[in-house]
Design a protein around this motif. Structure first.
Motif, PDB file in Angstrom:
ATOM      1  N   LEU A   1       0.814  -1.208   0.000  1.00  0.00           N
ATOM      2  CA  LEU A   1       0.000   0.000   0.000  1.00  0.00           C
ATOM      3  C   LEU A   1       0.856   1.270   0.000  1.00  0.00           C
ATOM      4  O   LEU A   1       0.581   2.211  -0.750  1.00  0.00           O
ATOM      5  CB  LEU A   1      -0.928  -0.022   1.217  1.00  0.00           C
ATOM      6  CG  LEU A   1      -1.978   1.065   1.304  1.00  0.00           C
ATOM      7  CD1 LEU A   1      -2.874   1.074   0.081  1.00  0.00           C
ATOM      8  CD2 LEU A   1      -2.807   0.874   2.570  1.00  0.00           C
ATOM      9  N   ALA A   2       1.910   1.281   0.793  1.00  0.00           N
ATOM     10  CA  ALA A   2       2.776   2.474   0.860  1.00  0.00           C
ATOM     11  C   ALA A   2       3.435   2.757  -0.483  1.00  0.00           C
ATOM     12  O   ALA A   2       3.615   3.918  -0.861  1.00  0.00           O
ATOM     13  CB  ALA A   2       3.831   2.299   1.950  1.00  0.00           C
ATOM     14  N   GLN A   3       3.785   1.727  -1.239  1.00  0.00           N
ATOM     15  CA  GLN A   3       4.409   1.915  -2.549  1.00  0.00           C
ATOM     16  C   GLN A   3       3.402   2.480  -3.548  1.00  0.00           C
ATOM     17  O   GLN A   3       3.763   3.297  -4.401  1.00  0.00           O
ATOM     18  CB  GLN A   3       4.993   0.594  -3.058  1.00  0.00           C
ATOM     19  CG  GLN A   3       5.727   0.697  -4.366  1.00  0.00           C
ATOM     20  CD  GLN A   3       6.978   1.575  -4.297  1.00  0.00           C
ATOM     21  OE1 GLN A   3       7.542   1.809  -3.233  1.00  0.00           O
ATOM     22  NE2 GLN A   3       7.406   2.042  -5.426  1.00  0.00           N
ATOM     23  N   VAL A   4       2.142   2.081  -3.438  1.00  0.00           N
ATOM     24  CA  VAL A   4       1.102   2.653  -4.298  1.00  0.00           C
ATOM     25  C   VAL A   4       1.016   4.151  -4.052  1.00  0.00           C
ATOM     26  O   VAL A   4       0.942   4.944  -4.992  1.00  0.00           O
ATOM     27  CB  VAL A   4      -0.257   1.967  -4.054  1.00  0.00           C
ATOM     28  CG1 VAL A   4      -1.371   2.685  -4.800  1.00  0.00           C
ATOM     29  CG2 VAL A   4      -0.205   0.505  -4.465  1.00  0.00           C
ATOM     30  N   GLU A   5       1.039   4.542  -2.800  1.00  0.00           N
ATOM     31  CA  GLU A   5       0.986   5.972  -2.455  1.00  0.00           C
ATOM     32  C   GLU A   5       2.187   6.720  -3.031  1.00  0.00           C
ATOM     33  O   GLU A   5       2.041   7.817  -3.580  1.00  0.00           O
ATOM     34  CB  GLU A   5       0.933   6.145  -0.934  1.00  0.00           C
ATOM     35  CG  GLU A   5       0.875   7.592  -0.482  1.00  0.00           C
ATOM     36  CD  GLU A   5      -0.422   8.299  -0.853  1.00  0.00           C
ATOM     37  OE1 GLU A   5      -0.416   9.550  -0.885  1.00  0.00           O
ATOM     38  OE2 GLU A   5      -1.434   7.622  -1.099  1.00  0.00           O
ATOM     39  N   ILE A   6       3.363   6.150  -2.932  1.00  0.00           N
ATOM     40  CA  ILE A   6       4.568   6.779  -3.483  1.00  0.00           C
ATOM     41  C   ILE A   6       4.427   6.962  -4.991  1.00  0.00           C
ATOM     42  O   ILE A   6       4.720   8.031  -5.534  1.00  0.00           O
ATOM     43  CB  ILE A   6       5.824   5.946  -3.145  1.00  0.00           C
ATOM     44  CG1 ILE A   6       6.135   6.056  -1.652  1.00  0.00           C
ATOM     45  CG2 ILE A   6       7.022   6.367  -3.995  1.00  0.00           C
ATOM     46  CD1 ILE A   6       7.164   5.051  -1.153  1.00  0.00           C
TER      47      ILE A   6
ATOM     48  N   MET B   1       1.662   7.108  -6.794  1.00  0.00           N
ATOM     49  CA  MET B   1       0.623   8.073  -7.119  1.00  0.00           C
ATOM     50  C   MET B   1       1.094   9.509  -6.890  1.00  0.00           C
ATOM     51  O   MET B   1       0.760  10.408  -7.666  1.00  0.00           O
ATOM     52  CB  MET B   1      -0.650   7.761  -6.345  1.00  0.00           C
ATOM     53  CG  MET B   1      -1.278   6.451  -6.802  1.00  0.00           C
ATOM     54  SD  MET B   1      -2.778   6.013  -5.914  1.00  0.00           S
ATOM     55  CE  MET B   1      -3.949   7.037  -6.803  1.00  0.00           C
ATOM     56  N   LYS B   2       1.887   9.736  -5.865  1.00  0.00           N
ATOM     57  CA  LYS B   2       2.450  11.069  -5.638  1.00  0.00           C
ATOM     58  C   LYS B   2       3.420  11.432  -6.755  1.00  0.00           C
ATOM     59  O   LYS B   2       3.435  12.569  -7.234  1.00  0.00           O
ATOM     60  CB  LYS B   2       3.149  11.128  -4.274  1.00  0.00           C
ATOM     61  CG  LYS B   2       2.192  11.219  -3.117  1.00  0.00           C
ATOM     62  CD  LYS B   2       2.925  11.299  -1.799  1.00  0.00           C
ATOM     63  CE  LYS B   2       1.933  11.371  -0.658  1.00  0.00           C
ATOM     64  NZ  LYS B   2       2.588  11.394   0.658  1.00  0.00           N
TER      65      LYS B   2
END
Length: 95
Positions: A35-40, A42-43
């Motif tokens: 999940l944290a990599q998806v956020e990275i 997307m940013k």
């Protein structure tokens, strides 16, 4: 994608392509990403303009998990196989 070298910690993997071969001869694939990599991503895309300015994330055989590491991802895959849910999540490969 996480392609570890011999000296890399397998518990740091955050984006891994997997192939699952079952005893019945069927073959399956998935891209597992935390999940944290998806956020990275997307940013990053918000800044670059990709994916409508980072407004979405998509991959054809994607499976998002909370925690990094091969052991966590293996446990998730094993759980999906045990419950039979893997057929709805992983992508079946042609025989």
């Amino acid at each position: 994608m996480f392609l570890p070298n011999a000296d890399e910690d397998l518990e740091l993997g955050d984006n891994i392509d997997v192939f699952v071969n079952l005893k019945d001869g069927s073959r399956w694939s998935a891209t597992i990403i935390i999940l944290a990599q998806v956020e990275i991503l997307m940013k990053r895309w918000a800044a670059s303009g990709e994916a409508l300015g980072g407004r979405y994330f998509w991959c054809s055989d994607g499976l998002i998990v909370r925690d990094a590491g091969i052991s966590n991802m293996t446990q998730v895959l094993a759980g999906l196989i045990e419950t039979g849910e893997f057929t709805q999540i992983l992508q079946r490969l042609d025989d």
